[in-house]
Write a protein that holds these residues in place. Structure first.
Motif, PDB file in Angstrom:
ATOM      1  N   PHE A 114       7.038  16.479  -3.178  1.00 42.44           N
ATOM      2  CA  PHE A 114       6.661  17.020  -4.547  1.00 42.44           C
ATOM      3  C   PHE A 114       5.924  15.628  -5.432  1.00 42.44           C
ATOM      4  N   ARG A 115       4.432  15.901  -5.795  1.00 40.60           N
ATOM      5  CA  ARG A 115       4.006  14.688  -6.534  1.00 40.60           C
ATOM      6  C   ARG A 115       3.246  15.528  -7.665  1.00 40.60           C
ATOM      7  N   HIS A 116       3.217  14.945  -8.795  1.00 39.68           N
ATOM      8  CA  HIS A 116       2.415  15.555  -9.860  1.00 39.68           C
ATOM      9  C   HIS A 116       0.944  14.939  -9.887  1.00 39.68           C
ATOM     10  N   ARG A 121      -8.610  19.889  -2.739  1.00 42.69           N
ATOM     11  CA  ARG A 121      -8.581  19.953  -1.479  1.00 42.69           C
ATOM     12  C   ARG A 121      -7.643  18.931  -0.826  1.00 42.69           C
ATOM     13  N   GLY A 122      -6.462  19.117  -0.310  1.00 42.16           N
ATOM     14  CA  GLY A 122      -5.910  18.013   0.531  1.00 42.16           C
ATOM     15  C   GLY A 122      -5.120  17.459  -0.325  1.00 42.16           C
ATOM     16  N   ARG A 123      -4.982  17.848  -1.589  1.00 45.00           N
ATOM     17  CA  ARG A 123      -3.998  17.002  -2.557  1.00 45.00           C
ATOM     18  C   ARG A 123      -3.452  18.104  -3.301  1.00 45.00           C
ATOM     19  N   TYR A 124      -1.936  18.155  -3.067  1.00 42.07           N
ATOM     20  CA  TYR A 124      -1.429  19.374  -3.914  1.00 42.07           C
ATOM     21  C   TYR A 124      -0.194  18.838  -4.643  1.00 42.07           C
ATOM     22  N   ARG A 125       0.701  19.563  -5.342  1.00 39.88           N
ATOM     23  CA  ARG A 125       1.784  19.032  -5.828  1.00 39.88           C
ATOM     24  C   ARG A 125       2.921  19.445  -5.214  1.00 39.88           C
ATOM     25  N   HIS A 128       3.585  19.030   2.461  1.00 43.52           N
ATOM     26  CA  HIS A 128       4.428  18.938   3.358  1.00 43.52           C
ATOM     27  C   HIS A 128       4.267  17.571   4.371  1.00 43.52           C
ATOM     28  N   GLN A 129       5.271  16.938   4.802  1.00 41.47           N
ATOM     29  CA  GLN A 129       5.062  15.653   5.625  1.00 41.47           C
ATOM     30  C   GLN A 129       6.045  15.932   6.753  1.00 41.47           C
ATOM     31  N   ILE A 130       5.497  15.587   7.722  1.00 42.69           N
ATOM     32  CA  ILE A 130       6.095  15.214   9.179  1.00 42.69           C
ATOM     33  C   ILE A 130       6.341  13.588   9.098  1.00 42.69           C
ATOM     34  N   GLY A 261       1.116   2.199  -0.392  1.00 40.26           N
ATOM     35  CA  GLY A 261       1.464   2.386  -1.853  1.00 40.26           C
ATOM     36  C   GLY A 261       2.699   2.051  -2.133  1.00 40.26           C
ATOM     37  N   MET A 262       3.889   1.663  -1.277  1.00 39.87           N
ATOM     38  CA  MET A 262       5.243   1.567  -1.508  1.00 39.87           C
ATOM     39  C   MET A 262       5.364   0.269  -1.630  1.00 39.87           C
ATOM     40  N   ASP A 263       6.309  -0.159  -2.233  1.00 33.82           N
ATOM     41  CA  ASP A 263       6.891  -1.638  -2.617  1.00 33.82           C
ATOM     42  C   ASP A 263       7.628  -2.159  -0.969  1.00 33.82           C
ATOM     43  N   GLY A 281      -9.268  11.811   3.276  1.00 35.11           N
ATOM     44  CA  GLY A 281      -9.239  11.517   4.632  1.00 35.11           C
ATOM     45  C   GLY A 281      -8.292  10.707   5.289  1.00 35.11           C
ATOM     46  N   THR A 282      -7.113  10.552   4.491  1.00 34.66           N
ATOM     47  CA  THR A 282      -5.768   9.926   5.215  1.00 34.66           C
ATOM     48  C   THR A 282      -4.942  10.963   5.757  1.00 34.66           C
ATOM     49  N   VAL A 283      -4.709  10.877   7.206  1.00 33.11           N
ATOM     50  CA  VAL A 283      -3.703  12.011   7.578  1.00 33.11           C
ATOM     51  C   VAL A 283      -2.481  11.343   7.841  1.00 33.11           C
ATOM     52  N   CYS A 284      -2.186  10.079   7.699  1.00 32.16           N
ATOM     53  CA  CYS A 284      -1.009   9.674   8.141  1.00 32.16           C
ATOM     54  C   CYS A 284      -0.909   8.132   7.523  1.00 32.16           C
ATOM     55  N   GLY A 285       0.206   7.901   7.038  1.00 26.62           N
ATOM     56  CA  GLY A 285       0.260   6.496   6.613  1.00 26.62           C
ATOM     57  C   GLY A 285       1.942   5.916   7.014  1.00 26.62           C
ATOM     58  N   GLY A 286       1.692   4.649   7.262  1.00 26.39           N
ATOM     59  CA  GLY A 286       3.182   4.185   7.830  1.00 26.39           C
ATOM     60  C   GLY A 286       3.230   2.612   7.919  1.00 26.39           C
ATOM     61  N   PHE A 306       6.541   6.420   9.798  1.00 28.87           N
ATOM     62  CA  PHE A 306       5.471   6.922   9.146  1.00 28.87           C
ATOM     63  C   PHE A 306       5.455   8.316   8.470  1.00 28.87           C
ATOM     64  N   ALA A 307       4.606   8.764   7.751  1.00 25.52           N
ATOM     65  CA  ALA A 307       4.596  10.070   7.401  1.00 25.52           C
ATOM     66  C   ALA A 307       3.096  10.570   7.490  1.00 25.52           C
ATOM     67  N   ILE A 308       3.131  11.916   8.093  1.00 22.61           N
ATOM     68  CA  ILE A 308       1.838  12.655   8.350  1.00 22.61           C
ATOM     69  C   ILE A 308       1.698  13.796   7.032  1.00 22.61           C
ATOM     70  N   GLY A 309       0.544  13.854   6.700  1.00 18.10           N
ATOM     71  CA  GLY A 309       0.368  14.963   5.680  1.00 18.10           C
ATOM     72  C   GLY A 309      -0.017  16.038   6.314  1.00 18.10           C
ATOM     73  N   LEU A 310       1.089  17.242   6.325  1.00 16.45           N
ATOM     74  CA  LEU A 310       0.885  18.460   7.336  1.00 16.45           C
ATOM     75  C   LEU A 310      -0.229  19.252   6.946  1.00 16.45           C
TER      76      LEU A 310
HETATM   77  P1  ATP Z   1      -3.362   9.233  -1.136  1.00 13.36           P
HETATM   78  O1  ATP Z   1      -3.647   7.736  -1.157  1.00 13.36           O
HETATM   79  O2  ATP Z   1      -4.075   9.954  -0.471  1.00 13.36           O
HETATM   80  O3  ATP Z   1      -2.644   9.283  -2.400  1.00 13.36           O
HETATM   81  P2  ATP Z   1      -0.560   8.159  -0.201  1.00 13.36           P
HETATM   82  O4  ATP Z   1      -0.809   6.925   0.070  1.00 13.36           O
HETATM   83  O5  ATP Z   1      -0.023   8.541  -1.706  1.00 13.36           O
HETATM   84  O6  ATP Z   1      -2.231   9.110  -0.146  1.00 13.36           O
HETATM   85  P3  ATP Z   1       1.603   8.516   1.543  1.00 13.36           P
HETATM   86  O7  ATP Z   1       2.615   8.609   0.357  1.00 13.36           O
HETATM   87  O8  ATP Z   1       1.383   7.228   2.372  1.00 13.36           O
HETATM   88  O9  ATP Z   1       0.264   9.016   0.783  1.00 13.36           O
HETATM   89  O10 ATP Z   1       2.011   9.698   2.102  1.00 13.36           O
HETATM   90  C1  ATP Z   1       1.573   9.913   3.589  1.00 13.36           C
HETATM   91  C2  ATP Z   1       0.476  11.235   3.963  1.00 13.36           C
HETATM   92  O11 ATP Z   1       0.986  12.483   3.125  1.00 13.36           O
HETATM   93  C3  ATP Z   1      -1.002  10.880   3.367  1.00 13.36           C
HETATM   94  O12 ATP Z   1      -1.451  10.278   4.223  1.00 13.36           O
HETATM   95  C4  ATP Z   1      -1.464  12.449   3.069  1.00 13.36           C
HETATM   96  O13 ATP Z   1      -1.913  12.729   4.402  1.00 13.36           O
HETATM   97  C5  ATP Z   1      -0.083  13.004   2.691  1.00 13.36           C
HETATM   98  N1  ATP Z   1      -0.016  13.159   1.452  1.00 13.36           N
HETATM   99  C6  ATP Z   1       0.242  12.333   0.414  1.00 13.36           C
HETATM  100  N2  ATP Z   1       0.096  13.132  -0.892  1.00 13.36           N
HETATM  101  C7  ATP Z   1      -0.456  14.273  -0.705  1.00 13.36           C
HETATM  102  C8  ATP Z   1      -0.582  15.354  -1.626  1.00 13.36           C
HETATM  103  N3  ATP Z   1      -0.439  15.124  -2.861  1.00 13.36           N
HETATM  104  N4  ATP Z   1      -1.085  16.505  -1.073  1.00 13.36           N
HETATM  105  C9  ATP Z   1      -0.927  16.691   0.139  1.00 13.36           C
HETATM  106  N5  ATP Z   1      -0.941  15.544   1.274  1.00 13.36           N
HETATM  107  C10 ATP Z   1      -0.486  14.344   0.659  1.00 13.36           C
END
Ligand code: ATP
Ligand code: MG
Length: 438
Positions: A114-116, A121-125, A128-130, A261-263, A281-286, A306-310
């Motif tokens: 959950f993020r406010h 498109r591709g960004r929701y509140r 889901h992550q894998i 993003g994280m410290d 365009g970022t599918v996965c970060g880790g 890592f975390a993948i945006g489902l």
């Molecule tokens: P962004 O730069 O897009 O905000 P982030 O660095 O905040 O991404 P992470 O915290 O690394 O994202 O999360 C890992 C993945 O989770 C992202 O690469 C993305 O695919 C997905 N993700 C992150 N935030 C969202 C969101 N609000 N809605 C949908 N998917 C998300």
């Protein structure tokens, strides 16, 4: 007065039946993929104490500054937060249950975060992550394993064009030296900084590097590069990761601006990106987060994940394989007349007992209306139980669908109840073979 309708929360989506099939297909693939690398599942609560994220993610991050759903538990005054990511919760659980007592652990999870944020498109509140977390492993082999694992998931899902970006952000001493030079560099160009960058200049200057503001891009390109500040250990580690990726045939690009993003990150950081999803365009970060376990009160132990945006992943899957995989059943049981309902109920259960997917007609109505429902259900066969059938111990079996190469649609046959389940199973198998077996 008719009560007004209530809509769901903005940016939080319903998963409707028409979309469920692709989600379940992906989830099934994900489960066996995680197992194939020896990662074990872990599920942690959606709500955690707020300090877990404030401490784990760092105060000067987008998430902690402005994206968390935080509220006070009215019953005891505790500050709680809907998890914006799962790594902190997984580490909390691992420490709380002492899971590292007998050695390192490979774990994975899948679930809502959950993020406010501003929904688009591709960004929701709620999204889901894998994720996968390898806890207690220090070497570059595990960083590479996690990256190769992602590549295999893209392959398993039939996805192409997801590129790997790689960087090392070193350890805290190396970042400190870089930080001094970075601040000096940005101070010398203070006029070109946007508001976010000015605010971060002394608090978290590294984060200025991943600014998406187009006005700042040239400035950022020329900023001091972290890689030039790495000492032997970090440098060797990074070389090790790259060597293993080359070994595995996974292509990558070194992106000096990739800082994550994280410290809690150190050394290896990576992202998988694609052009197919528009701005998101970022599918996965880790990456590696060796300091986190100690930051959360544990005995120091290295970690990487890592975390993948489902949602983004599923968008790609839909584009790559636009399958019409709505859920169908095998058999629809139609029934009407004296004594038929009870018989139909038993027949449906018997058919489910031999492994078939069966919908039993409910809600009454004549045969004509029921057959319309049967057709709409996608069932291959209808089992028909009328008054006569109920009394004679025989059921009607009717073939519903005709597809290319089949001439069975409309065919009908009476089958004794005693052999019905076996008959239906064989008929369904035969239809599958007609279709080339699916
Ligand atoms: P962004 O730069 O897009 O905000 P982030 O660095 O905040 O991404 P992470 O915290 O690394 O994202 O999360 C890992 C993945 O989770 C992202 O690469 C993305 O695919 C997905 N993700 C992150 N935030 C969202 C969101 N609000 N809605 C949908 N998917 C998300
Ligand atoms: Mg974000």
């Amino acid at each position: 007065m008719k009560p007004g309708r209530i809509s769901g929360v903005r940016g939080m989506n319903d998963l409707l039946p028409a979309d469920a099939a692709v989600w379940e297909r992906v989830e099934d693939i994900v489960r066996s993929w995680a197992r194939s690398y020896g990662y074990q599942p872990i599920r942690t609560p959606v709500v955690e104490p707020t300090p877990l994220f404030a401490r784990g993610l760092g105060e000067v991050t987008d998430i902690v500054e402005k994206e968390m759903y935080t509220f006070v538990d009215q019953l005891n005054g505790e500050s709680l937060t809907l998890r914006p990511e799962a790594t902190a919760g997984v580490v909390r659980a691992v420490l709380q249950h002492n899971l590292l007592y007998d050695g390192p652990k490979r774990l994975w999870y899948m679930g809502p975060m959950f993020r406010h944020e501003r929904p688009q498109r591709g960004r929701y509140r709620q999204f889901h992550q894998i994720g996968a977390e390898a806890l207690g492993f220090a070497g570059p082999d595990v960083d590479a394993e996690l990256i190769v694992m992602c590549q295999r998931l893209w392959d398993d899902l039939g996805l192409e064009g997801i590129r790997l970006e790689l960087n090392s952000i070193g350890d805290s001493a190396e970042r400190k030296r870089h930080r001094g030079d970075l601040i000096a560099y940005f101070e010398a160009h203070q006029g070109a900084l946007d508001e976010d960058a000015e605010r971060r200049l002394y608090a978290n200057p590294l984060r200025i590097l991943d600014s998406k503001n187009p006005r700042m891009q040239t400035l950022i390109e020329d900023a001091p590069k972290l890689l030039d500040y790495l000492d032997g250990g970090s440098r060797d580690h990074f070389e090790g990761v790259q060597a293993l990726l080359r070994e595995a045939g996974v292509a990558f690009r070194i992106n000096h601006r990739l800082v994550r993003g994280m410290d809690y990150y150190n050394r290896t950081v990576f992202e998988w990106v694609t052009d197919r999803l528009g701005a998101q365009g970022t599918v996965c970060g880790g990456g590696r987060y060796d300091p986190l376990i100690e930051m959360l009160g544990g005995k120091p132990a290295p970690a990487c994940g890592f975390a993948i945006g489902l949602e983004r992943l599923i968008d790609l899957v839909r584009e790559a394989a636009p399958a019409s995989d709505e859920q169908r059943c095998d058999v629809y049981v139609v029934h009407a007349g004296e004594g038929a309902a009870g018989q139909a109920f038993r027949v449906a259960e018997a058919l489910r007992g031999v492994g078939l997917d069966v919908v039993l007609h409910a809600g009454g109505g004549g045969f004509k209306a029921q057959f319309r429902r049967a057709d709409a259900s996608g069932a291959e066969l209808a089992v028909v139980i009328g008054e006569d059938e109920a009394h004679t111990g025989v059921a009607g079996v009717k073939w519903l669908r005709s597809t290319a190469g089949r001439d069975s649609a409309g065919r009908q046959q009476q089958v004794p109840m005693a052999g019905l389940a076996e008959f239906v199973v064989n008929a369904i198998v035969a239809l599958g073979e007609d279709d080339g077996g699916d």
